[in-house]
Design an enzyme around this catalytic site. Structure first.
Site, PDB file in Angstrom:
ATOM      1  N   LYS A 223       0.832  -1.216   0.000  1.00 13.39           N
ATOM      2  CA  LYS A 223       0.000   0.000   0.000  1.00 13.39           C
ATOM      3  C   LYS A 223       0.872   1.273   0.000  1.00 13.39           C
ATOM      4  O   LYS A 223       2.094   1.179   0.075  1.00 13.39           O
ATOM      5  CB  LYS A 223      -0.956  -0.044   1.191  1.00 13.39           C
ATOM      6  CG  LYS A 223      -1.873  -1.276   1.233  1.00 13.39           C
ATOM      7  CD  LYS A 223      -2.917  -1.269   0.131  1.00 13.39           C
ATOM      8  CE  LYS A 223      -3.562  -2.631  -0.092  1.00 13.39           C
ATOM      9  NZ  LYS A 223      -4.558  -3.047   0.875  1.00 13.39           N
TER      10      LYS A 223
HETATM   11  C1  LIG Z   1      -5.604  -3.890   1.355  1.00  7.97           C
HETATM   12  C2  LIG Z   1      -7.029  -3.577   1.306  1.00  7.97           C
HETATM   13  C3  LIG Z   1      -7.888  -3.771   2.399  1.00  7.97           C
HETATM   14  C4  LIG Z   1      -7.475  -4.486   3.655  1.00  7.97           C
HETATM   15  O1  LIG Z   1      -6.389  -3.948   4.314  1.00  7.97           O
HETATM   16  P1  LIG Z   1      -5.476  -4.887   5.237  1.00  7.97           P
HETATM   17  O2  LIG Z   1      -4.558  -3.891   5.883  1.00  7.97           O
HETATM   18  O3  LIG Z   1      -4.774  -5.855   4.361  1.00  7.97           O
HETATM   19  O4  LIG Z   1      -6.357  -5.549   6.236  1.00  7.97           O
HETATM   20  C5  LIG Z   1      -9.196  -3.345   2.270  1.00  7.97           C
HETATM   21  N1  LIG Z   1      -9.659  -2.790   1.148  1.00  7.97           N
HETATM   22  C6  LIG Z   1      -8.882  -2.620   0.076  1.00  7.97           C
HETATM   23  C7  LIG Z   1      -9.458  -1.979  -1.146  1.00  7.97           C
HETATM   24  C8  LIG Z   1      -7.546  -3.020   0.105  1.00  7.97           C
HETATM   25  O5  LIG Z   1      -6.774  -2.860  -0.979  1.00  7.97           O
END
Ligand SMILES: *Cc1c(COP(=O)(O)O)cnc(C)c1O
Length: 386
Positions: A184
């Site tokens: 991310k």
């Molecule tokens: C990565 C992601 C999540 C979940 O986040 P985590 O930190 O992995 O629990 C939720 N929504 C979207 C669109 C994502 O890309």
């Protein structure tokens, strides 16, 4: 052909990130300490939100936001199927029912017109997902939410640092959730956060992330002896550690730089594939700036012979970590068992049949990008229908 595998995304860590973590490891607090406050302060600064609550991951952030919005049994929540399952799972955790609205065929974000069609008297909230980092049509979505008295929870997992009509993502809806997984925009290993301008949501989120327990003397209902605390709601242990928060604080300093790199590389892809027969590039609206979490192309299956599976496999053979974001959520056997049927969102399904995620992350080099471009072009050319 390159020797090493090029993933679709990965973190960027410098010595100052590592030093920040070591500093916490040598300090008094590994969790519930001052690094959390510092990280939350900086998130507020960057997003412009009044409140920020750090949580253990982005899924916990979505769960917390649904809890704070009061999603419960029988409530319907409208979201996109073109997302990671965590988005709609959060609704299920609260006993609510996810309702999928289709995406726009050009931006791939949730279509406000279809949101309207899916509203019933049970609808309580909308969760728009800023897919790939490009903000959704928030003006329209807020208008609908106001008209039907719905909460808006933005899933901003892709969009930290992105902006919509000059406003940073994080303050437009009632709450915005973020994820700090290594792929991310910034990372804390695992981690997440919710930002909001609403004090009531903030208070609920603070309770929720720590068992529903408060020690605030002003809020205790009974005894106030020095040791005393109270549980007011059923919360979880969804706390972020100080180790993670210190890493996040250090990473936030680099957010603009990361996004600048992502934009530069996305532009290289755009320039290479614009007008290139067989590939469709993602449309960007000029009212917003994407965080470019991922770069998604469509394989124009009317113009080439094999389906995208072949292109995918061939790129993997070339050590390119292409990926597919996402399998429409309701395709998953778990959702099928809940009764969701294929055919629900034709545009999302069509995108799924055609899309590939190309590698895009700040640590890539120009040569990496050129290698991906060359490989995709060669393959498409060799498979083009004449
Ligand atoms: C990565 C992601 C999540 C979940 O986040 P985590 O930190 O992995 O629990 C939720 N929504 C979207 C669109 C994502 O890309």
């Amino acid at each position: 052909m390159r020797e090493d595998f090029l993933p679709y995304g990965r973190q960027w860590l410098d010595d100052d990130d590592i030093d920040a973590v070591i500093e916490v490891l040598k300090s008094d607090y590994l969790t519930t300490g001052p690094a959390i406050d510092k990280f939350e302060e900086k998130l507020k600064e960057i997003t412009g939100a009044k409140y920020a609550v750090a949580l253990s991951n982005g899924t916990a952030a979505l769960h917390g936001a649904c809890f704070a919005a009061g999603i419960g049994k029988g409530d319907e929540v409208i979201t996109s199927p073109m997302t990671f399952a965590a988005t709609s799972n959060a609704v299920l955790y609260c006993g609510g029912k996810p309702v999928f609205a289709d995406i726009c065929p050009d931006t791939y974000n949730i279509n406000p017109e279809d949101i309207k069609r899916k509203i019933t008297d049970k609808t309580k909230a909308i969760i728009p997902v800023h897919y790939t980092g490009q903000p959704c049509d928030m003006d329209e979505i807020i208008k609908i939410a106001e008209e039907y008295n719905l909460f808006v929870i933005e899933d901003g997992a892709h969009a930290l640092g992105a902006s919509y009509k000059g406003r940073k993502i994080g303050t437009i809806g009632d709450m915005t959730t973020f994820s700090f997984h290594p792929v991310k925009p910034i990372t804390t290993g695992e981690g997440g956060a919710v930002t909001t301008n609403n004090e009531d949501f903030y208070e609920k989120l603070m309770l929720f992330r720590s068992h529903g327990i408060t020690r605030d003397k002003n809020k205790l209902l009974n005894d106030d002896a020095a040791w005393y605390y109270e549980q007011h709601v059923l919360g979880y242990n969804y706390r972020m550690t100080d180790i993670q928060a210190a890493l996040g604080y250090s990473q936030l300093d680099k957010l603009d730089f990361f996004i600048e790199k992502r934009r530069k590389y996305a532009k290289m892809y755009d320039d290479a594939f614009r007008g290139f027969e067989g590939v469709v590039i993602p449309k960007q609206l000029d009212n917003s700036l994407s965080g470019w979490h991922i770069y998604v192309i469509q394989i124009d299956t009317d113009k080439i012979r094999p389906d995208k599976r072949v292109i995918f496999d061939e790129l993997r053979i070339r050590n390119i970590g292409v990926n597919v974001h996402y399998i429409p959520v309701y395709y998953h056997p778990y959702y099928q068992k809940l009764g969701y049927k294929k055919g629900l969102c034709p545009q999302a399904e069509r995108l799924y049949d055609r899309m590939l995620t190309l590698p895009l992350f700040p640590k890539m080099t120009k040569e990496d990008i050129m290698y991906v471009i060359r490989s995709v072009k060669e393959l498409i050319e060799s498979y083009r229908l004449r």
